[in-house]
Design a protein around this motif. Sequence first.
Motif, PDB file in Angstrom:
ATOM      1  N   ASN A  56      66.434  -5.661  52.437  1.00 28.13           N
ATOM      2  CA  ASN A  56      66.814  -4.249  52.482  1.00 28.13           C
ATOM      3  C   ASN A  56      67.166  -3.814  53.900  1.00 28.13           C
ATOM      4  O   ASN A  56      66.396  -4.022  54.825  1.00 28.13           O
ATOM      5  CB  ASN A  56      65.651  -3.386  51.967  1.00 28.13           C
ATOM      6  CG  ASN A  56      65.305  -3.717  50.538  1.00 28.13           C
ATOM      7  OD1 ASN A  56      66.067  -3.437  49.636  1.00 28.13           O
ATOM      8  ND2 ASN A  56      64.151  -4.337  50.336  1.00 28.13           N
ATOM      9  N   ARG A  57      68.311  -3.161  54.042  1.00 27.10           N
ATOM     10  CA  ARG A  57      68.744  -2.681  55.357  1.00 27.10           C
ATOM     11  C   ARG A  57      68.161  -1.308  55.688  1.00 27.10           C
ATOM     12  O   ARG A  57      68.124  -0.924  56.856  1.00 27.10           O
ATOM     13  CB  ARG A  57      70.266  -2.612  55.427  1.00 27.10           C
ATOM     14  CG  ARG A  57      70.921  -3.961  55.374  1.00 27.10           C
ATOM     15  CD  ARG A  57      72.413  -3.864  55.678  1.00 27.10           C
ATOM     16  NE  ARG A  57      73.027  -5.171  55.624  1.00 27.10           N
ATOM     17  CZ  ARG A  57      73.046  -6.030  56.620  1.00 27.10           C
ATOM     18  NH1 ARG A  57      72.454  -5.724  57.740  1.00 27.10           N
ATOM     19  NH2 ARG A  57      73.646  -7.201  56.499  1.00 27.10           N
ATOM     20  N   ARG A  58      67.718  -0.563  54.697  1.00 31.42           N
ATOM     21  CA  ARG A  58      67.221   0.785  54.948  1.00 31.42           C
ATOM     22  C   ARG A  58      65.785   1.001  54.471  1.00 31.42           C
ATOM     23  O   ARG A  58      65.270   2.100  54.554  1.00 31.42           O
ATOM     24  CB  ARG A  58      68.120   1.802  54.232  1.00 31.42           C
ATOM     25  CG  ARG A  58      69.535   1.843  54.741  1.00 31.42           C
ATOM     26  CD  ARG A  58      70.351   2.871  53.977  1.00 31.42           C
ATOM     27  NE  ARG A  58      71.705   2.942  54.474  1.00 31.42           N
ATOM     28  CZ  ARG A  58      72.710   2.230  54.006  1.00 31.42           C
ATOM     29  NH1 ARG A  58      72.520   1.387  53.021  1.00 31.42           N
ATOM     30  NH2 ARG A  58      73.917   2.356  54.513  1.00 31.42           N
ATOM     31  N   VAL A  59      65.155  -0.055  53.949  1.00 34.24           N
ATOM     32  CA  VAL A  59      63.839   0.092  53.323  1.00 34.24           C
ATOM     33  C   VAL A  59      62.892  -0.971  53.870  1.00 34.24           C
ATOM     34  O   VAL A  59      63.237  -2.143  53.928  1.00 34.24           O
ATOM     35  CB  VAL A  59      63.955  -0.052  51.782  1.00 34.24           C
ATOM     36  CG1 VAL A  59      62.608   0.102  51.120  1.00 34.24           C
ATOM     37  CG2 VAL A  59      64.943   0.962  51.218  1.00 34.24           C
ATOM     38  N   SER A  60      61.679  -0.549  54.271  1.00 35.49           N
ATOM     39  CA  SER A  60      60.659  -1.516  54.687  1.00 35.49           C
ATOM     40  C   SER A  60      59.706  -1.777  53.508  1.00 35.49           C
ATOM     41  O   SER A  60      59.697  -1.014  52.537  1.00 35.49           O
ATOM     42  CB  SER A  60      59.889  -1.003  55.906  1.00 35.49           C
ATOM     43  OG  SER A  60      59.263   0.227  55.622  1.00 35.49           O
ATOM     44  N   ILE A  61      58.928  -2.845  53.613  1.00 34.51           N
ATOM     45  CA  ILE A  61      58.064  -3.259  52.504  1.00 34.51           C
ATOM     46  C   ILE A  61      56.624  -3.375  52.994  1.00 34.51           C
ATOM     47  O   ILE A  61      56.368  -3.908  54.077  1.00 34.51           O
ATOM     48  CB  ILE A  61      58.512  -4.616  51.913  1.00 34.51           C
ATOM     49  CG1 ILE A  61      59.958  -4.559  51.437  1.00 34.51           C
ATOM     50  CG2 ILE A  61      57.600  -5.029  50.759  1.00 34.51           C
ATOM     51  CD1 ILE A  61      60.507  -5.890  50.936  1.00 34.51           C
ATOM     52  N   TYR A  62      55.697  -2.873  52.183  1.00 36.39           N
ATOM     53  CA  TYR A  62      54.260  -3.027  52.423  1.00 36.39           C
ATOM     54  C   TYR A  62      53.692  -3.946  51.353  1.00 36.39           C
ATOM     55  O   TYR A  62      53.881  -3.699  50.161  1.00 36.39           O
ATOM     56  CB  TYR A  62      53.552  -1.668  52.348  1.00 36.39           C
ATOM     57  CG  TYR A  62      53.833  -0.768  53.522  1.00 36.39           C
ATOM     58  CD1 TYR A  62      52.973  -0.731  54.606  1.00 36.39           C
ATOM     59  CD2 TYR A  62      54.960   0.046  53.533  1.00 36.39           C
ATOM     60  CE1 TYR A  62      53.233   0.104  55.691  1.00 36.39           C
ATOM     61  CE2 TYR A  62      55.222   0.876  54.603  1.00 36.39           C
ATOM     62  CZ  TYR A  62      54.354   0.896  55.679  1.00 36.39           C
ATOM     63  OH  TYR A  62      54.608   1.711  56.745  1.00 36.39           O
ATOM     64  N   TYR A  63      52.974  -4.997  51.778  1.00 37.73           N
ATOM     65  CA  TYR A  63      52.300  -5.900  50.860  1.00 37.73           C
ATOM     66  C   TYR A  63      50.807  -5.580  50.926  1.00 37.73           C
ATOM     67  O   TYR A  63      50.184  -5.750  51.967  1.00 37.73           O
ATOM     68  CB  TYR A  63      52.527  -7.367  51.251  1.00 37.73           C
ATOM     69  CG  TYR A  63      53.987  -7.752  51.305  1.00 37.73           C
ATOM     70  CD1 TYR A  63      54.623  -8.267  50.184  1.00 37.73           C
ATOM     71  CD2 TYR A  63      54.724  -7.606  52.475  1.00 37.73           C
ATOM     72  CE1 TYR A  63      55.954  -8.630  50.234  1.00 37.73           C
ATOM     73  CE2 TYR A  63      56.061  -7.957  52.524  1.00 37.73           C
ATOM     74  CZ  TYR A  63      56.676  -8.462  51.406  1.00 37.73           C
ATOM     75  OH  TYR A  63      58.000  -8.814  51.451  1.00 37.73           O
TER      76      TYR A  63
END
Length: 197
Positions: A75-82
Amino acid sequence: MSKDKHSNDPRRAACTAITIFLLLAGVTLLVLWLVYRPHKPRFTVIGAAIYGLNATTPPLMSTTMQFSVLIKNPNRRVSIYYDRLSAFVSYRNQAITPQVLLPPLHQGKHTAVSVSPVIGGTAVPVSVEVSNGLVVDEAYGVVGLRLIFQGKVRWKAGAIKTAHYGLYVKCDVLMGLKKGLVGPVPLLGVTPCDVDV
């Protein structure tokens, strides 16, 4: 006269205004979704090491393994939390290591991160078929294992965070493994993992 009465009806004007507002809100949400639509992460096993493998004392089996896994956020505009991420190894659809909890991870936009969990160390009960199959595969020199990640994932775009979604990742790993070999083992082909969210 009745035509003028209907055209000036406040209820009709309110319904028209509400309909236009809902249409504009729907179009705005659709455009935002198309722009910020989150894609699921990509997992790839890029390395493996075996520090102990004892399948000769059924019904218990103990092993210690380490896998290097590359996780990409496309994703170029979205970060991810695991969140609440755990991993274990299975052989012939049966767990051969206990589940190991991994620390929470935040992955920025369009980045890649490598994790190297050490899995195992504690004996787990296995069927005779599993321990015999592993001994035969080890003698042959090729062992196929499945590395599994489970947890919760959420995406963040700007100040907006999504709800938690279940994450299930299975990585089929084919290794060149000879009896008594300790340390890094060759991977026989590198294939991307299957990721379900």
